[in-house]
Design a protein around this motif. Structure first.
Motif, PDB file in Angstrom:
ATOM      1  N   HIS A 106      75.683  51.068 128.909  1.00 10.70           N
ATOM      2  CA  HIS A 106      74.578  51.993 129.094  1.00 10.70           C
ATOM      3  C   HIS A 106      74.400  52.816 127.817  1.00 10.70           C
ATOM      4  O   HIS A 106      74.911  52.475 126.757  1.00 10.70           O
ATOM      5  CB  HIS A 106      74.846  52.900 130.293  1.00 10.70           C
ATOM      6  N   THR A 107      73.660  53.906 127.931  1.00 11.08           N
ATOM      7  CA  THR A 107      73.565  54.809 126.797  1.00 11.08           C
ATOM      8  C   THR A 107      74.944  55.387 126.498  1.00 11.08           C
ATOM      9  O   THR A 107      75.829  55.387 127.341  1.00 11.08           O
ATOM     10  CB  THR A 107      72.598  55.968 127.096  1.00 11.08           C
TER      11      THR A 107
ATOM     12  N   TRP B 170      70.704  61.009 124.083  1.00 12.35           N
ATOM     13  CA  TRP B 170      69.609  61.908 124.454  1.00 12.35           C
ATOM     14  C   TRP B 170      70.213  63.284 124.726  1.00 12.35           C
ATOM     15  O   TRP B 170      70.404  63.684 125.876  1.00 12.35           O
ATOM     16  CB  TRP B 170      68.867  61.368 125.683  1.00 12.35           C
TER      17      TRP B 170
ATOM     18  N   THR C 286      64.460  58.487 130.750  1.00  9.27           N
ATOM     19  CA  THR C 286      65.906  58.528 130.949  1.00  9.27           C
ATOM     20  C   THR C 286      66.234  59.306 132.211  1.00  9.27           C
ATOM     21  O   THR C 286      65.466  60.159 132.647  1.00  9.27           O
ATOM     22  CB  THR C 286      66.611  59.198 129.749  1.00  9.27           C
TER      23      THR C 286
ATOM     24  N   GLN D 235      70.768  56.504 132.333  1.00  5.40           N
ATOM     25  CA  GLN D 235      70.081  55.246 132.060  1.00  5.40           C
ATOM     26  C   GLN D 235      68.839  55.495 131.202  1.00  5.40           C
ATOM     27  O   GLN D 235      68.276  56.589 131.208  1.00  5.40           O
ATOM     28  CB  GLN D 235      69.659  54.580 133.372  1.00  5.40           C
ATOM     29  N   GLU D 236      68.399  54.477 130.499  1.00  5.91           N
ATOM     30  CA  GLU D 236      67.158  54.576 129.745  1.00  5.91           C
ATOM     31  C   GLU D 236      66.333  53.316 129.972  1.00  5.91           C
ATOM     32  O   GLU D 236      66.869  52.251 130.265  1.00  5.91           O
ATOM     33  CB  GLU D 236      67.421  54.761 128.256  1.00  5.91           C
TER      34      GLU D 236
ATOM     35  N   ASP E 172      65.599  60.838 139.321  1.00 10.26           N
ATOM     36  CA  ASP E 172      65.044  60.892 137.964  1.00 10.26           C
ATOM     37  C   ASP E 172      64.036  62.022 137.805  1.00 10.26           C
ATOM     38  O   ASP E 172      63.599  62.324 136.688  1.00 10.26           O
ATOM     39  CB  ASP E 172      64.368  59.565 137.600  1.00 10.26           C
TER      40      ASP E 172
END
Length: 334
Positions: free
Chosen positions: A47-48, A53, A179, A196-197, A238
């Motif tokens: 994942h990121t 971010w 994200t 997540q992105e 989200d």
């Protein structure tokens, strides 16, 4: 799109330049910085990674047993202020049970205990909901949260950029990124443990308002963004998170939207809808720079200490049911 970081004094946000980092809380660099990307960090995930971010905020509720529950995302605009969606607070919430996690990357569900040492936890001082927020129409879905003390910037914490006031709002077609820690599928489940992105494409509002899409429910101050992968979409959890697009000149990501609502998750011709930050630059500035003369303040004395039933992106079940059973819905019911 555009927007480059400028240094703002204290909480003053200039409408003639990009809303960026301030001097307080050691955040003395330009907005949109991502110093963590230069670090070689092995995380063991696909994942990121931490610091990708660094303005992402996890808004959480602490249960009576001490467990933490992620309910919405947010964006760190200044060391003390977080931008998010108004519908995250549609159920009155006691401020004492809310926490804001800055610098978070991996979150745990229903777990009490020590946080990652890189995470900065803050309590909310006040929540400012847009005065014209309409839960039934999903309009003006924007809120600001002031934290109890400023965040400290570093590799995994930085402030985000907004547009210059003299620039135009984002228009289709434009490739952007969303994200969040939201559910990875539409059915009930847990928040994603790792932020997540996903890449999205800004879609023309007229297209999103066509009969076989949202049939006129999309508002002028929305941004509509669809996904190249039909199995991907923002979803519950989200809400309040950023829609970000890269400035072609500065290569800095700028927050153009706030995850607001949709009908279901990852449904054909029903993409995610976002509150356009460009339309609310004056409002954001007036609230953060208003000497605390705020309206729609949710204080601990005025709110209920009940666990909220928060639905991601403001898409209440009644909206979904009425939409699916009505060929020509007049207004987005809730």
């Amino acid at each position: 799109m555009g927007g480059t970081g400028v240094l703002c004094q204290a909480l003053l946000l200039s409408l003639v330049g990009t809303i960026g980092a301030t001097l307080e809380g050691s955040c003395d660099g330009p907005c949109g910085s991502r110093p963590g990307l230069k670090k070689k960090i092995t995380v063991g995930h696909s994942h990121t990674r931490p610091g990708t971010w660094p303005w992402m905020v996890s808004i959480q509720i602490i249960s009576q047993s001490g467990g933490r529950y992620h309910v919405c995302g947010g964006t760190l605009l200044t060391p003390s202020w977080v931008l998010t969606a108004a519908h995250c607070f549609k159920d009155k919430i006691d401020l004492h049970v809310l926490r804001l996690l800055v610098g978070a990357w991996e979150i745990q569900w229903a777990v009490s205990g020590p946080l990652d040492p890189r995470v900065q936890e803050r309590k909310p001082v006040q929540i400012l909901i847009h005065e014209q927020y309409n839960i039934k129409l999903n309009t003006n879905d924007i809120a600001l949260v002031q934290m109890s003390s400023p965040a400290h910037c570093g590799d995994v914490v930085q402030t985000a950029c907004l547009l210059h006031s003299n620039e135009s709002p984002i228009r289709a077609p434009e490739s952007c990124v969303v994200t969040g820690w939201g559910f990875r599928r539409g059915e009930a489940g847990l928040a994603a443990p790792i932020v997540q992105e996903a890449k999205v494409m800004v879609t023309d509002l007229d297209k999103c308002n066509e009969t076989d899409w949202y049939h006129g429910l999309v508002h002028p101050n929305n941004v509509c963004a669809s996904y190249s992968d039909e199995n991907m979409d923002t979803c519950q959890g989200d809400s309040g998170g950023p829609l970000m697009c890269k400035d072609n000149e500065t290569k800095t990501y700028v927050v153009h939207g706030i995850a607001s609502w949709a009908v279901g998750c990852a449904r054909t011709n029903l993409p995610g809808l976002y509150t356009s930050t460009w339309h609310f630059l004056t409002w954001i500035n007036s609230k953060i720079d208003s000497d605390m003369k705020m309206t729609n303040l949710l204080s601990a004395a005025e709110t209920l200490a009940s666990y909220p039933e928060i639905l991601g992106r403001g898409a209440a079940q009644k909206l979904e049911e009425d939409f699916s059973h009505s060929s020509i819905p007049g207004q987005p019911p809730r």
